[in-house]
Design a protein around this motif. Structure first.
Motif, mmCIF file in Angstrom:
data_model
loop_
_atom_site.group_PDB
_atom_site.id
_atom_site.type_symbol
_atom_site.label_atom_id
_atom_site.label_comp_id
_atom_site.label_asym_id
_atom_site.label_seq_id
_atom_site.Cartn_x
_atom_site.Cartn_y
_atom_site.Cartn_z
ATOM 1 N N VAL A 67 5.618 8.333 -0.665
ATOM 2 C CA VAL A 67 6.872 8.479 0.068
ATOM 3 C C VAL A 67 7.334 7.147 0.654
ATOM 4 C CG1 VAL A 67 6.512 10.889 0.653
ATOM 5 C CG2 VAL A 67 5.630 9.128 2.151
ATOM 6 N N GLY A 68 6.507 6.127 0.557
ATOM 7 C CA GLY A 68 6.933 4.853 1.102
ATOM 8 C C GLY A 68 5.887 3.792 0.814
ATOM 9 N N GLN A 69 6.164 2.581 1.225
ATOM 10 C CA GLN A 69 5.240 1.486 0.980
ATOM 11 C C GLN A 69 4.975 0.761 2.293
ATOM 12 O OE1 GLN A 69 4.061 0.553 -2.037
ATOM 13 N NE2 GLN A 69 5.271 1.864 -3.363
ATOM 14 N N VAL A 70 3.704 0.431 2.541
ATOM 15 C CA VAL A 70 3.421 -0.503 3.619
ATOM 16 C C VAL A 70 3.452 -1.890 3.002
ATOM 17 C CG1 VAL A 70 1.740 -1.295 5.289
ATOM 18 C CG2 VAL A 70 2.013 1.135 4.881
ATOM 19 N N ARG A 71 4.441 -2.673 3.398
ATOM 20 C CA ARG A 71 4.570 -3.995 2.791
ATOM 21 C C ARG A 71 3.694 -4.973 3.561
ATOM 22 N NH1 ARG A 71 9.563 -3.858 -0.053
ATOM 23 N NH2 ARG A 71 10.385 -1.757 0.123
ATOM 24 N N ALA A 72 2.379 -4.930 3.272
ATOM 25 C CA ALA A 72 1.441 -5.752 4.019
ATOM 26 C C ALA A 72 1.673 -7.229 3.725
ATOM 27 C CB ALA A 72 0.019 -5.363 3.667
ATOM 28 N N VAL A 73 1.823 -7.552 2.460
ATOM 29 C CA VAL A 73 2.162 -8.922 2.061
ATOM 30 C C VAL A 73 3.374 -8.803 1.161
ATOM 31 C CG1 VAL A 73 1.363 -11.001 0.921
ATOM 32 C CG2 VAL A 73 -0.255 -9.604 2.184
ATOM 33 N N ASP A 74 4.419 -9.541 1.502
ATOM 34 C CA ASP A 74 5.693 -9.295 0.840
ATOM 35 C C ASP A 74 6.267 -10.594 0.288
ATOM 36 O OD1 ASP A 74 7.615 -7.574 0.009
ATOM 37 O OD2 ASP A 74 8.757 -7.580 1.878
ATOM 38 N N PHE A 114 0.862 -1.179 0.000
ATOM 39 C CA PHE A 114 0.000 0.000 0.000
ATOM 40 C C PHE A 114 0.895 1.225 0.000
ATOM 41 C CE2 PHE A 114 -2.613 -3.162 2.328
ATOM 42 C CZ PHE A 114 -3.634 -3.258 1.405
ATOM 43 N N PRO A 115 0.721 2.121 -0.970
ATOM 44 C CA PRO A 115 1.575 3.316 -0.970
ATOM 45 C C PRO A 115 1.209 4.249 0.175
ATOM 46 C CG PRO A 115 -0.045 3.420 -2.731
ATOM 47 C CD PRO A 115 -0.201 2.081 -2.100
ATOM 48 N N ILE A 116 2.222 4.875 0.783
ATOM 49 C CA ILE A 116 1.993 5.912 1.790
ATOM 50 C C ILE A 116 2.122 7.235 1.060
ATOM 51 C CG2 ILE A 116 2.736 6.867 4.004
ATOM 52 C CD1 ILE A 116 4.274 4.248 4.439
ATOM 53 N N ARG A 117 1.036 8.005 1.021
ATOM 54 C CA ARG A 117 1.087 9.277 0.286
ATOM 55 C C ARG A 117 1.137 10.427 1.259
ATOM 56 N NH1 ARG A 117 -0.170 7.967 -5.007
ATOM 57 N NH2 ARG A 117 -1.338 6.032 -5.186
ATOM 58 N N ARG A 118 1.937 11.420 0.911
ATOM 59 C CA ARG A 118 2.062 12.610 1.762
ATOM 60 C C ARG A 118 1.973 13.856 0.911
ATOM 61 N NH1 ARG A 118 5.157 10.460 6.085
ATOM 62 N NH2 ARG A 118 3.573 9.273 7.202
ATOM 63 N N GLY A 119 1.647 14.949 1.554
ATOM 64 C CA GLY A 119 1.756 16.259 0.918
ATOM 65 C C GLY A 119 0.611 16.572 -0.019
ATOM 66 N N LEU A 120 0.711 17.757 -0.605
ATOM 67 C CA LEU A 120 -0.356 18.290 -1.446
ATOM 68 C C LEU A 120 -0.530 17.465 -2.711
ATOM 69 C CD1 LEU A 120 -2.230 20.708 -1.233
ATOM 70 C CD2 LEU A 120 -0.661 21.965 -2.701
ATOM 71 N N LEU A 121 0.576 17.023 -3.271
ATOM 72 C CA LEU A 121 0.497 16.317 -4.553
ATOM 73 C C LEU A 121 0.344 14.817 -4.364
ATOM 74 C CD1 LEU A 121 3.197 18.361 -6.461
ATOM 75 C CD2 LEU A 121 0.733 18.473 -6.711
ATOM 76 N N ARG A 122 0.155 14.389 -3.110
ATOM 77 C CA ARG A 122 -0.039 12.977 -2.801
ATOM 78 C C ARG A 122 1.083 12.136 -3.386
ATOM 79 N NH1 ARG A 122 -2.784 13.073 0.890
ATOM 80 N NH2 ARG A 122 -4.031 11.195 0.678
ATOM 81 N N ARG A 123 2.312 12.605 -3.204
ATOM 82 C CA ARG A 123 3.426 11.815 -3.701
ATOM 83 C C ARG A 123 3.653 10.596 -2.820
ATOM 84 N NH1 ARG A 123 6.586 16.280 -5.721
ATOM 85 N NH2 ARG A 123 7.063 16.789 -3.572
ATOM 86 N N PRO A 180 -3.563 -7.405 -5.985
ATOM 87 C CA PRO A 180 -2.177 -7.613 -5.571
ATOM 88 C C PRO A 180 -1.222 -6.744 -6.395
ATOM 89 C CG PRO A 180 -3.233 -9.673 -6.250
ATOM 90 C CD PRO A 180 -4.136 -8.565 -6.652
ATOM 91 N N THR A 181 -0.127 -6.336 -5.755
ATOM 92 C CA THR A 181 0.872 -5.553 -6.467
ATOM 93 C C THR A 181 1.637 -6.438 -7.442
ATOM 94 O OG1 THR A 181 1.080 -4.404 -4.376
ATOM 95 C CG2 THR A 181 2.657 -3.823 -6.073
ATOM 96 N N ALA A 182 1.907 -7.659 -7.009
ATOM 97 C CA ALA A 182 2.625 -8.600 -7.870
ATOM 98 C C ALA A 182 2.257 -9.998 -7.426
ATOM 99 C CB ALA A 182 4.133 -8.370 -7.769
ATOM 100 N N GLY A 183 2.673 -10.982 -8.215
ATOM 101 C CA GLY A 183 2.441 -12.356 -7.835
ATOM 102 C C GLY A 183 1.376 -13.005 -8.688
ATOM 103 N N ARG A 184 1.268 -14.305 -8.526
ATOM 104 C CA ARG A 184 0.369 -15.058 -9.369
ATOM 105 C C ARG A 184 -0.438 -16.007 -8.493
ATOM 106 N NH1 ARG A 184 1.348 -19.582 -12.607
ATOM 107 N NH2 ARG A 184 -0.253 -19.689 -14.224
ATOM 108 N N PRO A 214 4.993 -2.667 9.401
ATOM 109 C CA PRO A 214 5.328 -3.147 8.058
ATOM 110 C C PRO A 214 5.720 -2.014 7.110
ATOM 111 C CG PRO A 214 2.971 -3.318 8.463
ATOM 112 C CD PRO A 214 3.590 -2.884 9.738
ATOM 113 N N ALA A 215 5.577 -0.760 7.541
ATOM 114 C CA ALA A 215 6.041 0.342 6.699
ATOM 115 C C ALA A 215 7.554 0.475 6.782
ATOM 116 C CB ALA A 215 5.374 1.645 7.126
ATOM 117 N N ARG A 216 8.110 0.124 7.949
ATOM 118 C CA ARG A 216 9.563 0.199 8.110
ATOM 119 C C ARG A 216 10.068 -1.111 8.695
ATOM 120 N NH1 ARG A 216 9.186 3.204 11.936
ATOM 121 N NH2 ARG A 216 7.168 4.111 11.551
ATOM 122 N N PRO A 217 10.087 -2.180 7.901
ATOM 123 C CA PRO A 217 10.549 -3.459 8.457
ATOM 124 C C PRO A 217 12.018 -3.366 8.818
ATOM 125 C CG PRO A 217 10.215 -3.632 6.083
ATOM 126 C CD PRO A 217 9.736 -2.280 6.484
#
Lengths: 569, 374
Positions: A287-294, A276-285, A329-333, A527-530
Motif C-alpha cells: 500500500v505504500g513505500q518507506v523511502r529509506a534511501v531515495d 521498503f514496501p508497506i504491506r497491509r491486509g490479508l493478501l499483503r498487498r 537496493p531497489t535501484a542504483g549502481r 519517510p513513508a509520507r515525505p
C-alpha cells in the motif's frame, strides 16, 4: 542563598564494592548543577540514592542528604513517597521505556496529579507548558503515537505535574537527535527559570553541561573530583581527570592530514535507492513505500574519508548497508574502481558496526571471530599481528568477548574487518556507544590505520562534531536524500543549506556559544509520507512558497560543493 | 542367558552416551563450564541432581534386558525363556518373586481380604511373606514397591525419548523459519499452527489406536511380548514428540528473528559466509540455552502426560508397568470399601519426587543459562 539540597559524604556500595564514595554537594533553588562523568562513574546511582530509589543490590553506606531542611534518609517510606514527585521529580534517559505503553499520555499525567491533590484535568495545560502542539489531541494518544522528542516532553510534563522544587534529569537528551536535544534543553531551561526549580542535570556531554549548568561537578570512579563554577571550569579545569576529558573532545583533536591526488575516484554510488514496501491486509498487498534511501549519489576517493551526517531515521545506515549489499537496493549502481560491486568479492568493502556489544558473537573466541572472514574468503593471515595493529595484545585471541570493554571490543571489530584486507571500510557510528575518552582513541586508531594502509572510509554518524576531525568530505542526509555535500571546510564552515546550518547550531559547544541562531522546530517527518516539495520545508526557518511546490534541483557552488535548496537557485 | 536389546534400550543408551559426550564437550568450553558451575553452586540443584541420578541409575539398570536360560535337558541345545527380564529384576528377585494371593496393606502380616478357612469360618489369612511389602501388594499379589521401581524406566523413557524425537524438528524448523523467512517461514508456521489446533489427546488416541492395529495384525514381527510392548512405548514417544515440538519451535523462531538482525550476523554476511554456516556458527550456539531450558522443563511435563494418557487408556501397553497403568488400576481400588490406597500413594510419591527434582533442576539450569535472568 540557602541550600535546597545538601548532600554530605554520600557513599553507596554494591556488594562489597563502593561505587559512590564520599560525594558532597549543595544545590540552591533556581540553580542548575551538572553532574558530569563517563559511564560507570556513579553519577546515576548518586541521583537514585537522593530519591531513595536505588536497586535492591545497592546500599547506602553512609552520608546524609538534607532536602529543604529535612533529613531524607531518616524519613519513613510513606513520607518519602509523597516527597517524590512533589518535592523532587526525576526524568530518565530513555523516553521510549519510561512511559507505560497501554495508557494514554493524559491518563499518565493525571495519575501523578491525582496523587498530589486529587484534582484532574490539568494534563492538557501541562502538555501545553512543555510545548506540545495540539495538546488536547495529544493527551488522548498513546506513547507509540508520539515521537522520541514528544515523549521526553511528556515525561517532563509528568515530572512537573507534582510541581517539584528539584528536578533530577538523568541524561535527558542522550537518546535524542541534536535538533531535538536543543529543543528539550531549551525547554528545561525555560521551565526552570519560570518555576524557580533547582535542576540536577546528569550528563556525560561537556557541551550540554556548558550550555545548561551554573555549577559543574565532575565524577570519576565514584568520587566527585572537581566542583566548580561553570565559566571557571570551562576556562580551565583544575583536576587532571577533567583536563583529560577536555583533551579527548573531538574539538581538541588534530585535524586529519590532507591527502594528495584526491581526484582519484574510488567508490562511486549512483542514484542508490532503497524502498521498503508497506504491506497491509490479508493478501499483503503493497500500500505504500518507506523511502529509506531515495536516490543517493556519492563518491569516495582513495585514502580519504567521506562522512554521512544525519539524524536518526534519515536513512544513513540503510545507505551504508545497501552499499555493502547487506540490504538489496531497489535501484542504483554501486561500483568500486569502475567495476560493479556485486561482481566483486566481499573482501573489498567491510563494515564496522555501531554496537560493540552486539557485533561480536559471545560464543566465539576473539581468534575465531577475526578468522571468520579469512576462512570465508580463503586467505591466510596472522591474527596476532592484526590484534597488535589495533592496539591489543596478540595473546588475547584465546579470550571471549565478554572479557573486554566497549572500546576494546570496537578494536576487535575493526581488526575483524581488516582481516580480509579491504580497501573501503564503512564505519556505522563506531563511536556513538563509547565514552568521549574512548571515542578519541578509536578515532585516532582509525586515522592511523588510514595513513598506514591507504584505506578509504565511509563514516556514518549523527554527531557532526566528530566529522571535522576525521573526514575530508561530508554529505548531509535528510529523509533519504543528500541535501548538501562538499569538503569539510565548505560544509562545516560555509554551510548553505538551512538544515546543515541548523544541525551545526544545535550542537552544544563547550564555549556555550550555541543556541543563539536558528532552532528548528518540530520532528523529522516519516519517510513513508515525505512532505511535498522540499522535504525540509515544514521545519525550515526560511521557507518560501516555491519550497512547497517542488523538490529543488542540484546547485553547484564549487567543484566539490553541491546542495539542494531553492534559496540558491 | 541371552542378552536382549530392545529398541528403547538402544535409544536410552544412545541418549546417555550423548549426555556424557555433551558433558565432556561442555567441560572444554569456558562459558559452559562457568554456567554449570553456577548450577552446582546451588544446594537445591545439587540435591535435585542427586535424586535424578538415583532415578536414572534405576532406569539404566532396568534397561539391561536378557532372557534367562531354561534348565538344560541333556542332548538338546540350550533353550531360553520367552520372558524378558532386566538386571533390575535380577537385583530385586526376592521382591519380584515374593507374590501374595491378592491385596495386602503396607507391612501387613495378614491379607487384606477375608477368606474361607480350611478349618472353617472366614478370617484374614496370614501372608506368605509377612511384613516385607513396604508398599503392600496389588490385586494379583505383586509387590507395589517393585511395580513403582519398574515404572521409573517407563517414565524416564517417555520423558527423554520424546524430547530426543522432537528436538531435531523443533531446532531445525525453528531456525530455518526464523532465518530464511519468506514462504519457508509461512509454511512452517502454518504447519505448527495446524498441529496446535488439533486437540492433542484426540491426535494421540488416533495414532496410538492405529499403531495398536498394526501391531496386532503383525504378531510375527515380535519375538516376545516385551518387544511388542516396547514397540507401543516407542510409538507413544513418537506421537508425543510430533505433537509437542511446536512450542519450542515457535520460541526458537522468535529468538532467531532477533539474532538474525544482530550485528555479528550481519558482519558474517558481509564476509560472504553462507547461510548454513551462519545458522550453525552464530545462531545455534546462541539458542542453546533456550533448548537446554526447554528440554529440562518439558521432561517433567511428559512424565505427567504419560500418566494421564495411560489413565485414559491410550498410553503404554497394559502389560508395561508404568505410573499411568498403576494409577489407572487405582481407580477401581479407591472405589472399594475399605479403600486400597497404597498403590496410588506409592505411584504418587515416586512420581512427585521425580517431577519435583526435575523441576527444581530445571529452575537452577534456567537461572544459570538465561542471560536475561542474570
Amino acid at each position: 542563598m540557602s541550600a535546597l539540597l545538601d548532600v554530605r559524604d554520600l557513599s553507596v556500595a554494591i556488594g562489597g564494592r563502593r561505587v559512590v564514595e564520599g560525594v558532597s554537594f549543595g544545590l540552591a533553588a533556581g540553580e542548575t548543577f551538572a553532574l558530569l562523568g563517563e559511564s560507570g562513574c556513579g553519577k546515576s546511582l548518586t541521583a537514585l540514592a537522593l530519591m531513595r530509589l536505588l536497586p535492591p543490590v545497592a546500599r547506602i553506606e553512609r552520608g546524609n542528604v538534607e532536602f529543604d531542611g529535612r533529613e531524607l534518609f531518616a524519613l519513613p517510606e510513606s513520607k518519602m513517597r509523597s516527597l517524590r514527585g512533589g518535592g523532587m521529580a526525576m526524568i530518565f534517559q530513555e523516553p521510549a521505556t519510561s512511559l507505560n505503553p497501554v495508557m494514554t499520555i493524559g491518563e499518565q499525567i493525571d495519575e501523578v496529579i491525582r496523587l498530589r491533590d486529587g484534582k484532574e484535568g490539568r494534563a492538557v495545560e501541562l502538555l501545553e507548558a512543555v510545548g506540545i502542539p495540539d495538546a488536547e489531541r495529544r493527551a488522548g494518544e498513546f506513547p507509540f503515537q508520539l515521537s522520541g522528542g514528544m515523549k521526553q516532553r511528556a515525561m517532563i510534563a509528568m515530572a512537573l505535574a507534582g510541581e517539584p522544587r528539584l528536578l533530577i534529569a538523568d541524561e535527558p537528551t542522550t537518546a535524542l537527535d541534536v535538533t531535538i536535544q536543543a529543543q528539550v534543553l531549551d525547554l528545561l531551561k525555560d521551565l526552570q527559570r519560570r518555576r524557580g526549580m533547582a535542576l540536577l542535570l546528569i550528563t556525560h556531554d561537556l557541551g550540554v553541561a556548558a550550555r545548561m549548568a551554573d555549577r559543574v561537578g565532575v565524577m570519576h570512579a565514584g568520587q566527585l573530583v572537581e566542583v566548580s563554577d561553570t565559566k571557571q571550569f570551562f576556562r580551565g579545569p583544575a583536576h587532571p581527570y577533567s583536563r583529560r576529558l577536555f583533551a579527548s573532545l573531538p574539538e581538541n583533536l588534530a585535524k586529519p592530514p590532507e591527502v594528495g591526488g584526491e581526484a582519484k575516484e574510488f567508490l562511486a554510488v549512483q542514484d542508490l535507492t532503497v524502498h521498503f514496501p508497506i504491506r497491509r491486509g490479508l493478501l499483503r498487498r503493497t500500500v505504500g513505500q518507506v523511502r529509506a534511501v531515495d536516490g543517493v549519489s556519492l563518491k569516495v576517493s582513495r585514502g580519504r574519508t567521506l562522512a554521512i551526517v544525519g539524524e536518526s531515521g534519515c536513512g544513513k545506515t540503510t545507505a551504508g548497508k545497501a552499499i555493502l549489499q547487506l540490504i538489496t537496493p531497489t535501484a542504483g549502481r554501486v561500483s568500486l574502481d569502475g567495476r560493479d560491486l556485486d561482481e566483486l568479492a566481499p573482501r573489498d568493502v567491510q563494515m564496522v558496526f555501531q554496537d560493540p556489544f552486539g557485533s561480536l558473537n559471545p560464543r566465539l573466541r576473539i581468534g575465531q571471530i577475526i578468522a571468520e572472514g579469512m576462512t570465508a574468503q580463503g586467505i591466510e593471515g596472522d591474527i596476532g599481528a592484526l590484534l597488535e595493529q589495533v592496539g591489543l595484545d596478540a595473546d588475547m585471541a584465546s579470550r571471549y568477548p565478554h572479557e573486554f570493554s566497549g572500546g576494546q571490543r570496537q578494536r576487535i571489530a575493526i581488526a575483524r574487518a581488516l582481516a580480509v584486507d579491504p580497501r573501503l571500510l564503512i564505519c556505522d557510528e563506531p563511536t556513538s556507544a563509547l565514552d568521549v575518552s574512548v571515542q578519541a582513541q578509536i578515532i585516532a586508531l582509525l586515522r592511523d590505520l588510514q595513513a598506514r594502509r591507504g584505506l578509504a572510509y565511509l563514516f556514518i554518524t549523527h554527531n557532526i562534531s566528530v566529522v571535522d576531525y576525521l573526514a575530508h568530505d561530508v554529505a548531509v542526509m535528510y529523509l533519504g536524500r543528500i541535501v548538501e555535500q562538499g569538503n569539510v571546510d565548505e560544509v562545516l564552515r560555509g554551510a548553505k543549506h538551512p538544515y546543515t546550518q541548523a544541525l551545526l547550531a544545535a550542537v552544544p559547544r563547550i564555549d556555550g556559544t550555541s543556541g543563539e541562531c536558528l532552532l528548528v522546530p518540530g520532528d523529522p517527518p516519516s519517510p513513508a509520507r515525505p512532505p511535498s516539495g522540499c522535504h525540509f520545508h515544514p521545519r525550515c526557518p526560511r521557507v518560501m512558497d516555491r519550497c512547497r511546490a517542488g523538490y529543488p534541483g542540484a546547485v553547484t557552488l564549487s567543484a566539490t560543493h553541491r546542495l539542494h535548496c531553492h534559496l540558491y537557485t | 542367558m541371552m542378552p536382549v536389546i530392545l529398541w528403547s534400550d538402544a535409544l536410552f543408551f544412545l541418549l546417555i552416551a550423548v549426555t556424557l559426550g555433551g558433558a565432556g564437550w561442555a567441560r572444554r568450553h569456558e562459558h559452559l563450564r562457568a554456567s554449570w558451575a553456577m548450577v552446582w553452586a546451588s544446594r537445591r540443584a545439587r540435591a535435585a541432581a542427586a535424586v535424578l541420578a538415583v532415578f536414572f541409575a534405576i532406569g539404566f539398570v532396568d534397561s539391561l534386558h536378557y532372557r534367562p536360560q531354561l534348565p538344560v535337558e541333556a542332548g538338546k541345545p540350550p533353550a531360553y525363556s520367552v520372558e524378558v527380564l532386566s538386571a533390575l529384576d535380577a537385583l530385586l528377585t526376592p521382591l519380584r518373586t515374593h507374590t501374595e494371593k491378592t491385596y495386602s496393606a503396607p507391612l501387613a502380616t495378614h491379607s487384606f481380604a477375608k477368606e474361607t478357612q480350611e478349618a472353617g469360618g472366614r478370617d484374614f489369612p496370614p501372608l506368605k511373606y509377612p511384613g516385607t511389602h513396604l508398599f503392600g501388594t496389588d490385586k494379583v499379589g505383586q509387590d507395589v514397591l517393585y511395580l513403582t521401581l519398574k515404572s521409573i524406566r517407563t517414565g524416564l523413557l517417555i520423558g527423554t525419548l520424546t524430547t530426543l524425537i522432537m528436538l531435531p524438528a523443533a531446532v531445525l524448523l525453528g531456525i530455518v523459519a526464523g532465518y530464511v523467512g519468506g514462504w519457508v517461514d509461512d509454511v512452517i508456521q502454518y504447519l505448527y499452527t495446524t498441529l496446535n489446533s488439533i486437540p492433542g489427546v484426540l491426535l494421540i488416541a488416533a495414532a496410538v489406536l492405529m499403531m495398536q492395529v498394526v501391531i496386532d495384525t503383525h504378531p510375527d514381527w515380535f519375538a516376545t511380548a516385551a518387544e511388542r510392548a516396547d514397540a507401543r512405548l516407542l510409538a507413544l514417544c513418537a506421537i508425543l514428540g510430533i505433537t509437542s515440538w511446536t512450542g519450542l519451535c515457535r520460541l526458537l523462531r522468535g529468538e532467531t528473528l532477533k539474532l538474525r538482525e544482530m550485528e555479528y550476523v550481519q558482519a558474517a554476511r558481509a564476509f560472504g559466509v553462507g547461510p548454513l554456516a551462519i545458522m550453525l556458527r552464530h545462531i545455534l550456539p546462541n539458542l542453546m540455552h533456550i533448548v537446554l531450558i526447554a528440554l529440562v522443563m518439558d521432561f517433567s511435563g511428559l512424565v505427567l502426560a504419560e500418566a494421564v494418557l495411560s489413565y485414559v487408556g491410550i498410553g503404554v501397553d497394559p502389560n508395561t508397568i508404568s505410573f499411568g497403568t498403576m494409577i489407572n488400576a487405582a481407580r477401581l481400588e479407591l472405589a472399594r470399601e475399605p479403600m486400597v490406597w497404597w498403590s496410588l500413594a506409592a505411584a504418587f510419591v515416586f512420581m512427585f519426587a521425580l517431577v519435583l527434582a526435575a523441576n527444581l533442576f530445571a529452575d537452577a539450569v534456567r537461572d544459570a543459562f538465561d542471560p536475561r535472568a542474570a
